[in-house]
Design a protein around this motif. Structure first.
Motif, PDB file in Angstrom:
ATOM      1  N   ALA A 270       4.575  -7.386   1.460  1.00 10.01           N
ATOM      2  CA  ALA A 270       3.609  -6.308   1.746  1.00 10.01           C
ATOM      3  C   ALA A 270       4.262  -4.934   1.834  1.00 10.01           C
ATOM      4  N   GLU A 272       6.586  -1.867   0.319  1.00  5.71           N
ATOM      5  CA  GLU A 272       7.032  -1.267  -0.939  1.00  5.71           C
ATOM      6  C   GLU A 272       8.473  -0.759  -0.817  1.00  5.71           C
ATOM      7  N   LYS A 305       2.385  -1.484   1.010  1.00  4.99           N
ATOM      8  CA  LYS A 305       1.520  -1.566  -0.169  1.00  4.99           C
ATOM      9  C   LYS A 305       0.068  -1.416   0.283  1.00  4.99           C
ATOM     10  N   GLY A 306      -0.750  -0.736  -0.543  1.00  4.65           N
ATOM     11  CA  GLY A 306      -2.186  -0.647  -0.234  1.00  4.65           C
ATOM     12  C   GLY A 306      -2.613   0.673   0.380  1.00  4.65           C
ATOM     13  N   GLU A 309      -5.181   2.917   4.037  1.00  3.03           N
ATOM     14  CA  GLU A 309      -6.050   1.924   4.663  1.00  3.03           C
ATOM     15  C   GLU A 309      -5.234   0.721   5.141  1.00  3.03           C
ATOM     16  N   ALA A 310      -4.364   0.231   4.270  1.00  2.67           N
ATOM     17  CA  ALA A 310      -3.533  -0.922   4.635  1.00  2.67           C
ATOM     18  C   ALA A 310      -2.570  -0.548   5.763  1.00  2.67           C
ATOM     19  N   ARG A 313      -4.539  -0.367   9.028  1.00  3.41           N
ATOM     20  CA  ARG A 313      -4.973  -1.708   9.423  1.00  3.41           C
ATOM     21  C   ARG A 313      -3.801  -2.467  10.064  1.00  3.41           C
ATOM     22  N   ASN A 350       1.023   6.084   2.740  1.00  4.01           N
ATOM     23  CA  ASN A 350       1.361   4.709   3.133  1.00  4.01           C
ATOM     24  C   ASN A 350       2.663   4.649   3.940  1.00  4.01           C
TER      25      ASN A 350
END
Ligand SMILES: *Cc1c(COP(=O)(O)O)cnc(C)c1O
Length: 374
Positions: A270, A272, A305-306, A309-310, A313, A350
């Motif tokens: 998950a 990067e 990654k993501g 939002e990720a 979260r 991110n």
């Protein structure tokens, strides 16, 4: 004597109770000697100096082989003191990722006094050379930087600054005197937000400047401290002295936990990227090996990654790491920098900055594992 011993025993305040731990001297005023003119203990009025501040400044100077230390009510009050020692028409060269509060002082408070500044990527030494102007007086360093954890080659930047007759200040808040000693690398003044690792428990705000020599600028800044009056309270100084007693015990745990966590994060699907100078594939690992001793500190950033939002979260699911600003405490903190810095933030959406605490590293890893998995 070793630093760990000195930080426990140097600067002890004697009173007539034979107290083992130093008392807090709250008195704002001190009695003159019987001759009517002298101040036998060296104290007159507590804005000028007091026993707890004196003890703290003694310990801080020892930590970086400095000639003296001058303490303030916050890290930014310490930075302001440095800028107050400049003259109208002077220019300051800052790293492009300087702590935003430091940049704000120059952007918002000093233009009216004719002090200018510009930003440069301190990793690019040719650019540093090129950006120095005839009126540049001060080259500011901050390493590792915030939040990308980039390392500046302190000795190389100092050499350039000296060629041009500039003095240098290193914000050593993140590296701490445990891992890096900027004065030994030629820097004139080392700055600390003592709010962070020196306090170590996220319960006291403070700042300090440690001087290589007691020169004219030191004298000016000492006068600024005493007459400007942004001084730390005796209780704050006492708390910081209490914290320094465990400083050399805390720091290697921060660094060992950070390295282990960085290695674990690096292999997680998950994640990067992991920005931590202790990792061998970090672009500044060689600089880290040269100027950091005994470890690579407790600060890192990760890119997940993501996107935002990720990232948010993930922060929301963590149970041990708390999503809060600041750093350097015994407790682990994580922070989404972009949403605290605002729309002009240079931080990727991110990016999460992590201040790794001294909890058991297995618990920290398990906490992250469950937050990624959910
Ligand atoms: C926190 C911090 C400061 C500012 O210190 P305060 O004590 O909050 O005024 C300055 N530089 C760095 C690198 C910091 O992390």
């Amino acid at each position: 004597m070793q630093l760990s011993t000195q930080l426990i025993h140097e600067g002890h305040i004697e009173d007539n109770s034979r107290a083992v731990m130093s008392p807090i001297v709250l008195s704002t005023t001190f009695e003159r000697g019987d001759d009517g003119l002298s101040f036998p203990a060296g104290y007159l009025y507590s804005r000028y100096d007091n026993p707890n501040r004196h003890a703290l400044e003694t310990k801080l100077a020892l930590m970086e082989n400095g000639a003296a230390a001058v303490t303030f009510a916050s890290g930014l009050a310490a930075a302001t003191a440095v800028f107050q020692s400049l003259r109208s028409g002077d220019h300051v060269l800052l790293p492009d990722d300087t702590y935003f509060g430091v940049r704000n002082i120059l952007a918002k408070l000093f233009p009216q006094f004719g002090v200018e500044f510009s930003l440069v990527d301190m990793l690019d030494l040719a650019q540093v050379q090129a950006e120095i102007r005839p009126n540049t007086r001060l080259v500011w360093l901050e390493t590792p930087s915030n939040p990308r954890v980039k390392l500046t080659d302190i000795a190389a930047v100092v050499a350039i600054a000296r060629q041009h007759g500039c003095f240098t200040v290193a914000d050593n808040t993140w590296a701490t005197p445990y891992f890096t000693k900027p004065l030994d690398l030629g820097v004139d003044i080392s700055l600390h937000s003592t709010t962070k690792y020196i306090g170590g428990h996220s319960d006291v705000l403070g700042g300090a400047l440690i001087f290589k020599a007691m020169d004219e600028r030191y004298e000016f800044i000492r006068t600024y401290q005493k007459t400007g009056g942004a001084v730390p309270s005796p209780f704050d100084c006492w708390l910081l002295c209490r914290s320094l007693a465990t400083f050399t015990a805390r720091m290697p745990i921060h660094a060992a936990n950070a390295l282990q966590l960085a290695q674990w994060l690096q292999q997680h699907p998950a994640v990067e990227a992991v920005l931590y100078p202790g990792l061998p594939d970090n672009p500044q690992h060689d600089i880290a090996l040269r100027q950091m001793k005994g470890g690579f500190g407790g600060m890192m950033s990760i890119l997940v990654k993501g996107g935002q939002e990720a990232a948010l979260r993930f922060c929301g699911k963590l149970r041990i790491f708390q999503h809060a600003t600041s750093l350097g405490g015994v407790e682990s903190l994580i922070e989404h920098r972009r949403s605290v810095e605002g729309p002009e933030s240079p931080s990727p959406d991110n990016l999460l900055r992590i201040s790794v605490g001294i909890e058991a590293v297995e618990d920290l890893i398990a906490d992250m594992e469950q937050a990624f998995d959910k």
